[in-house]
Design an enzyme around this catalytic site. Structure first.
Site, PDB file in Angstrom:
ATOM      1  N   ASN A 156       0.785  -1.244   0.000  1.00  0.00           N
ATOM      2  CA  ASN A 156       0.000   0.000   0.000  1.00  0.00           C
ATOM      3  C   ASN A 156       0.813   1.287   0.000  1.00  0.00           C
ATOM      4  OD1 ASN A 156       0.470  -0.950   2.701  1.00  0.00           O
ATOM      5  ND2 ASN A 156      -0.857   0.677   3.418  1.00  0.00           N
ATOM      6  N   GLU A 252       4.602  -4.372  12.142  1.00  0.00           N
ATOM      7  CA  GLU A 252       3.729  -3.220  11.858  1.00  0.00           C
ATOM      8  C   GLU A 252       2.509  -3.781  11.145  1.00  0.00           C
ATOM      9  OE1 GLU A 252       4.336   0.064  12.587  1.00  0.00           O
ATOM     10  OE2 GLU A 252       6.226  -0.419  13.562  1.00  0.00           O
ATOM     11  N   CYS A 286      -3.073   1.437   6.681  1.00  0.00           N
ATOM     12  CA  CYS A 286      -3.150   0.825   8.009  1.00  0.00           C
ATOM     13  C   CYS A 286      -3.775   1.767   9.040  1.00  0.00           C
ATOM     14  CB  CYS A 286      -1.769   0.376   8.460  1.00  0.00           C
ATOM     15  SG  CYS A 286      -0.568   1.710   8.466  1.00  0.00           S
TER      16      CYS A 286
END
Ligand code: NAP
Length: 478
Positions: A156, A252, A286
């Site tokens: 992303n 993450e 995210c």
């Protein structure tokens, strides 16, 4: 611009290498072929790790001023060729050209911060004589590189999230092997190109393209790799954590971030910021805003304005300047979102706007009355869908915001300092943004999640902490 990824070679330990097999990189917008990259084998990965053993020694010996110069030159190279980097991001991923340009600017900043932080990797003196057994001694501790970092990155933010691995790794004297997402490998290869032009000694950096399911284990399980720095989804993260063995892991992971809007908020600001936070990169973010809890007295005003702003979004050609939102990364992902929305509607949710799929495109979607037993009420959507809920007060908002397994960031809109402080104290997340949505971040701040959103922190200074070990030094005086 001179290019060293022509023929789409991968960058193995300082050499541009062809593959024996290839992976097509497809533009999700129209299914066209953007390029091809090598499908690396396990043997390629083994060779990378062998080379990185020598690279780690070179990196650790490299003086700080040279690390700073090389990282700085890589940043300059990207800045000079910024439009080409942005076009590549936009072609291979689902970002619009405006979103891609912003990512390039951030990647340059991430690298400049990395160069700058290299000079601040310091230790402290230790007062050994605080213990009777330490009398007659002086000493200190210093930070040392771990050796080889294995980095695995998602699709992303295909440039800046890779820069968040390579920048701090090189700044702190490590060798690093990056395995980028298979759908978006080109930006990572172009980042390697920047370091190649900047004169990074060979064997310190590899960007190896290939499927995680085929070559991932060879990196994750290898004992010579001292840290796996992973950014991606929860399931992959859990599987890597189980296999990594005795090494550091940085995780993450995802989230379904909450935003709280209290009745004293600036509604226009809260709406604008939350709409952008929900639909940036087609919601594949995210930090993306997923759940918005609005105090009842403001709910109708907020809901109406939110839907108006959402309906003004221009969806279409990623390369066009006017486009606000592009497609999902694949049609399969768009279908997954479509099914999640259908499940919610079948269980009683109300579709306020959106809910239309066209190939890989999914329109920005606002849902209300979403029952707690639907998947998208508690799981990460990772698509352009946002849920609005009325709440009675801050107590209810905090309780509901925390009632999920994730905890990356949260936003709260209020002018009341006491309320802001309560949110800071009680929200179970890695960052609380006051009068911004959950989607606010700068690359220098500590960044990472609690609960299922992750382990450890990025943000250059903090990534450097994770990528180094302390060594204590003690001199016994005569
Ligand atoms: P993903 O499917 O988990 O993939 C991430 C990376 O893991 C890819 O490079 C993938 O390679 C690799 N991988 C897959 N299987 C592997 C295995 N068995 N061993 C080693 N590596 C393996 O995630 P994604 O769909 O690309 O990204 C979306 C997720 O990333 C979302 O959940 C999002 O929230 C999260 N994310 C988190 C942050 C953060 O900073 N917290 C930032 C961005 C995104 P292949 O591509 O070859 O499968």
């Amino acid at each position: 611009m001179e290019t060293h990824v022509e023929g789409k070679k991968m960058f193995l330990a300082g050499e541009w290498v062809d593959g024996k097999q290839w992976i097509d990189v497809i533009d999700p917008q129209d299914g066209s072929l953007v390029d091809r990259v090598p499908a690396a084998s396990k043997a390629d990965m083994e060779a990378c790790i062998e080379a990185a053993k020598a690279g780690a020694k070179t990196a650790a010996r490299m003086p700080v001023f040279e690390r700073m110069q090389i990282i700085g030159k890589a940043a300059d190279y990207i800045e000079l060729n910024a439009e080409l980097y942005a076009r590549t991001i936009s072609k291979e991923s689902s970002k619009t050209i405006r979103e891609a340009r912003k990512e390039v600017g951030r990647a340059v900043e991430t690298l400049r911060l990395s160069a700058e932080e290299a000079r601040r990797i310091t230790g402290e003196t230790i007062p050994f004589d605080q213990s009777p057994s330490g009398q007659g001694r002086v000493g200190y501790y210093r930070r040392f590189p771990l050796g080889i970092i294995g980095a695995i990155t998602p699709f992303n933010d295909p440039l800046n999230l890779v820069a968040h691995k390579i920048g701090p790794a090189i700044a702190s004297g490590n060798a690093i092997i990056v395995k980028p997402a298979t759908v978006t490998p080109l930006s990572a290869l172009m980042l390697a190109e920047a370091f190649f032009h900047a004169g990074l000694p060979e064997k310190i950096l590899s960007v190896i393209t290939g499927r995680g399911s085929e070559i991932g284990d060879s990196l994750v399980e290898h004992p010579a790799v001292r840290m796996i720095s992973f950014t991606g989804g929860l399931e992959t993260g859990l599987s890597i954590t189980r296999k990594a063995g005795l090494k550091k892991v940085g995780m993450e992971l995802g989230s379904n971030s909450p935003v709280i809007v209290l009745d004293d908020a600036d509604v226009e600001d809260a709406v604008a910021s939350s709409v952008s936070g929900a639909f940036w990169a087609a919601g594949q973010n995210c930090l993306g805003v997923q759940r918005i809890y609005i105090q009842s007295s403001l709910y109708e005003t907020f809901r109406t304005q939110f839907i108006d702003d959402t309906e003004r979004y221009i969806i279409g050609d990623k390369q066009a300047e006017i486009t606000d939102m592009g497609p999902l990364i694949t049609e399969k992902e768009a279908k997954r979102i479509e099914q999640l929305v259908e499940e919610a509607l079948a269980k009683g949710a109300v579709l306020e706007t959106g809910g239309v799929r066209d190939g890989a495109f999914y329109s920005p979607t606002v849902l209300t009355n979403v029952p707690e037993n639907c998947t998208l009420a508690s799981e990460e959507i990772f698509g352009p869908v946002v849920l609005l809920y009325p709440i009675a007060d801050l107590d209810e908002a905090i309780e509901r915001a925390n009632a999920v397994d994730y905890g990356l960031q949260a936003g709260i809109f209020t002018k009341n300092l006491d309320h802001a402080h309560r949110a800071i104290e009680e929200l179970e997340v890695g960052g609380v943004m006051i009068n911004d949505s959950s989607d606010f971040r700068i690359d220098a701040m500590p960044f990472g999640g609690v609960k299922q959103s992750g382990l450890g922190r990025e943000g250059i200074k903090f990534a450097i902490q994770e990528m180094t070990d302390t060594k204590a030094v003690c001199f016994k005086l005569g």
